[in-house]
Motif scaffolding. Structure first.
Motif, PDB file in Angstrom:
ATOM      1  N   GLY A   1       2.105  -1.344  -5.812  1.00  0.00           N
ATOM      2  CA  GLY A   1       2.783  -2.457  -6.460  1.00  0.00           C
ATOM      3  C   GLY A   1       2.790  -2.317  -7.970  1.00  0.00           C
ATOM      4  O   GLY A   1       3.813  -2.581  -8.627  1.00  0.00           O
ATOM      5  N   ASP A   2       1.659  -1.870  -8.526  1.00  0.00           N
ATOM      6  CA  ASP A   2       1.564  -1.712  -9.984  1.00  0.00           C
ATOM      7  C   ASP A   2       2.513  -0.635 -10.500  1.00  0.00           C
ATOM      8  O   ASP A   2       3.013  -0.727 -11.629  1.00  0.00           O
ATOM      9  N   PHE A   3       2.762   0.393  -9.678  1.00  0.00           N
ATOM     10  CA  PHE A   3       3.607   1.503 -10.115  1.00  0.00           C
ATOM     11  C   PHE A   3       5.010   1.442  -9.504  1.00  0.00           C
ATOM     12  O   PHE A   3       5.755   2.424  -9.576  1.00  0.00           O
ATOM     13  N   GLN A   4       5.332   0.315  -8.916  1.00  0.00           N
ATOM     14  CA  GLN A   4       6.670   0.073  -8.377  1.00  0.00           C
ATOM     15  C   GLN A   4       7.087   1.140  -7.364  1.00  0.00           C
ATOM     16  O   GLN A   4       8.208   1.640  -7.370  1.00  0.00           O
ATOM     17  N   LEU A   5       6.149   1.478  -6.472  1.00  0.00           N
ATOM     18  CA  LEU A   5       6.412   2.449  -5.421  1.00  0.00           C
ATOM     19  C   LEU A   5       6.433   1.735  -4.070  1.00  0.00           C
ATOM     20  O   LEU A   5       5.590   0.875  -3.806  1.00  0.00           O
ATOM     21  N   THR A   6       7.383   2.076  -3.232  1.00  0.00           N
ATOM     22  CA  THR A   6       7.462   1.465  -1.911  1.00  0.00           C
ATOM     23  C   THR A   6       6.350   2.014  -1.015  1.00  0.00           C
ATOM     24  O   THR A   6       5.796   3.087  -1.259  1.00  0.00           O
ATOM     25  N   THR A   7       6.032   1.271   0.023  1.00  0.00           N
ATOM     26  CA  THR A   7       5.034   1.715   0.987  1.00  0.00           C
ATOM     27  C   THR A   7       5.656   1.834   2.364  1.00  0.00           C
ATOM     28  O   THR A   7       6.589   1.106   2.714  1.00  0.00           O
ATOM     29  N   GLY A   8       5.123   2.766   3.137  1.00  0.00           N
ATOM     30  CA  GLY A   8       5.521   2.916   4.521  1.00  0.00           C
ATOM     31  C   GLY A   8       4.461   2.289   5.409  1.00  0.00           C
ATOM     32  O   GLY A   8       3.972   1.196   5.132  1.00  0.00           O
ATOM     33  N   GLU A   9       4.063   2.983   6.448  1.00  0.00           N
ATOM     34  CA  GLU A   9       3.049   2.457   7.367  1.00  0.00           C
ATOM     35  C   GLU A   9       1.651   2.603   6.755  1.00  0.00           C
ATOM     36  O   GLU A   9       1.224   3.715   6.431  1.00  0.00           O
ATOM     37  N   ILE A  10       0.942   1.507   6.605  1.00  0.00           N
ATOM     38  CA  ILE A  10      -0.417   1.515   6.064  1.00  0.00           C
ATOM     39  C   ILE A  10      -1.377   1.068   7.161  1.00  0.00           C
ATOM     40  O   ILE A  10      -1.357  -0.096   7.581  1.00  0.00           O
ATOM     41  N   ALA A  11      -2.219   1.975   7.633  1.00  0.00           N
ATOM     42  CA  ALA A  11      -3.155   1.659   8.705  1.00  0.00           C
ATOM     43  C   ALA A  11      -4.306   0.800   8.190  1.00  0.00           C
ATOM     44  O   ALA A  11      -4.707   0.907   7.027  1.00  0.00           O
ATOM     45  N   ASP A  12      -4.839  -0.026   9.055  1.00  0.00           N
ATOM     46  CA  ASP A  12      -6.033  -0.806   8.750  1.00  0.00           C
ATOM     47  C   ASP A  12      -7.244   0.053   9.088  1.00  0.00           C
ATOM     48  O   ASP A  12      -7.515   0.341  10.253  1.00  0.00           O
ATOM     49  N   THR A  13      -7.995   0.466   8.077  1.00  0.00           N
ATOM     50  CA  THR A  13      -9.150   1.341   8.311  1.00  0.00           C
ATOM     51  C   THR A  13     -10.325   0.585   8.906  1.00  0.00           C
ATOM     52  O   THR A  13     -11.235   1.201   9.472  1.00  0.00           O
ATOM     53  N   GLY A  14     -10.341  -0.743   8.737  1.00  0.00           N
ATOM     54  CA  GLY A  14     -11.454  -1.520   9.256  1.00  0.00           C
ATOM     55  C   GLY A  14     -12.710  -1.423   8.408  1.00  0.00           C
ATOM     56  O   GLY A  14     -13.761  -1.948   8.800  1.00  0.00           O
ATOM     57  N   PHE A  15     -12.612  -0.778   7.236  1.00  0.00           N
ATOM     58  CA  PHE A  15     -13.792  -0.629   6.389  1.00  0.00           C
ATOM     59  C   PHE A  15     -13.498  -1.098   4.968  1.00  0.00           C
ATOM     60  O   PHE A  15     -12.817  -0.416   4.213  1.00  0.00           O
ATOM     61  N   PRO A  16     -14.002  -2.291   4.584  1.00  0.00           N
ATOM     62  CA  PRO A  16     -13.873  -2.718   3.193  1.00  0.00           C
ATOM     63  C   PRO A  16     -14.938  -2.037   2.335  1.00  0.00           C
ATOM     64  O   PRO A  16     -16.132  -2.122   2.634  1.00  0.00           O
TER      65      PRO A  16
END
Length: 319
Positions: A114-129
């Motif tokens: 978002g900060d660099f104005q780049l689109t995102t595709g599929e982002i997996a949930d790693t389950g680890f914060p």
């Protein structure tokens, strides 16, 4: 095999089809820390006009192989033009400073995108914060790679960060399995096999956590006495986040030992090309002569298209 190479001029809106005047093209990817790169050579013809920053799209048999932007071009006196393009990861070589708290690798990717104005595709949930992750004046690509590595060392799961043609993507390697078999009698033309305990093998994990109350560091150690007896003591020492609790540190040490406590077996292969195959995918490699018949994680893949022939080279770490 039907290839198509298009260049879209951003200023004029003209889309050039340079397929017929392109003599060779190559596409290379690596699993970590490196943007996808596409290079091609063409013969200047007609009013062909394109500039740095213009969009390049390369497809084979209607399947997208690469989508990126022109970064370098050179021309000799005979009108031969060499062009180098990169995908979205190239824009993450910019340095920045961030402080993340209890955010997953996917959350970090979304924020930086978002900060660099780049689109995102599929982002997996790693389950680890990640409890806390602070980086100053560091390339965004290294920041994201560090977050993915922390996820691996705490969960034992391998995630791949790449440009999927839609945007920045994060997927678990186990979900990126190719249905292609690579081996003797199946695409492979040559290979080199090496085994070692020299570079990424550790049988003792020592983690140090700063303790503000005592002014000292708490030390956690996980090791394997059997491989220590065989190989000698190969220790990995790391300083970790002070916000991690004892259970989290012990889990990270155990996951790190499981990942690193092994003989590394590197296989470099030359073969006929497989459309769309990229680093980070898993493919079934079957070469009985060296005892390998298993799914392997591809560390790097380089494709070449020349004279209507598609070949590739890849490197993998076999377990």
């Amino acid at each position: 095999m039907q290839t198509e190479l298009l260049i879209a001029n951003k200023k004029t809106g003209v889309v050039w089809d340079v397929t017929n005047c392109t003599t060779t093209a190559s596409w290379s990817t690596e699993r970590t820390d490196t943007p996808g790169r596409f290079q091609f050579t063409l013969l200047q013809s007609g009013g062909l006009d394109f500039q740095e920053g213009d969009t390049v799209r390369f497809s084979v048999d209607g399947e997208l192989q690469f989508l990126g932007w022109v970064f370098t071009k050179s021309r000799d006196r005979w009108g031969v033009v060499d062009v180098t393009c990169y995908d979205r990861l190239r824009y993450l070589k910019a340095n920045a400073s961030y402080a993340f708290y209890a955010q997953s690798a996917g959350d970090i990717i979304k924020q930086i995108a978002g900060d660099f104005q780049l689109t995102t595709g599929e982002i997996a949930d790693t389950g680890f914060p990640i409890p806390s992750y602070i980086q100053e004046d560091t390339s965004c690509l290294d920041i994201i790679s560090g977050a993915v590595q922390k996820t691996l060392l705490n969960t034992g799961k391998i995630f791949v960060f790449f440009d999927d043609g839609i945007g920045l993507a994060l997927k678990e390697a186990g979900s990126m399995i190719s249905n292609i078999v690579l081996g003797d009698g199946s695409l492979v033309t040559d290979y080199t096999y090496k085994s070692d305990i020299d570079v990424q093998t550790y049988n003792s994990i020592k983690l140090s956590r700063p303790n503000e109350q005592t002014g000292r560091s708490d030390v956690f150690i996980q090791q394997d006495s059997e491989t220590i007896a065989q190989w000698g003591l190969l220790q990995l020492y790391q300083i970790i986040d002070g916000d991690a609790n004892d259970a989290q540190v012990q889990a990270q040490a155990a996951a790190s030992l499981e990942y690193y406590n092994r003989e590394m077996r590197t296989l470099r292969v030359s073969s006929l090309g497989v459309n769309g195959l990229r680093a980070g995918q898993m493919a079934l490699v079957n070469i009985p002569a060296i005892g390998i018949s298993q799914y392997c994680l591809l560390e790097s893949v380089s494709h070449t298209w020349e004279n209507e022939i598609h070949t590739m080279e890849f490197e993998t770490m076999a377990l």
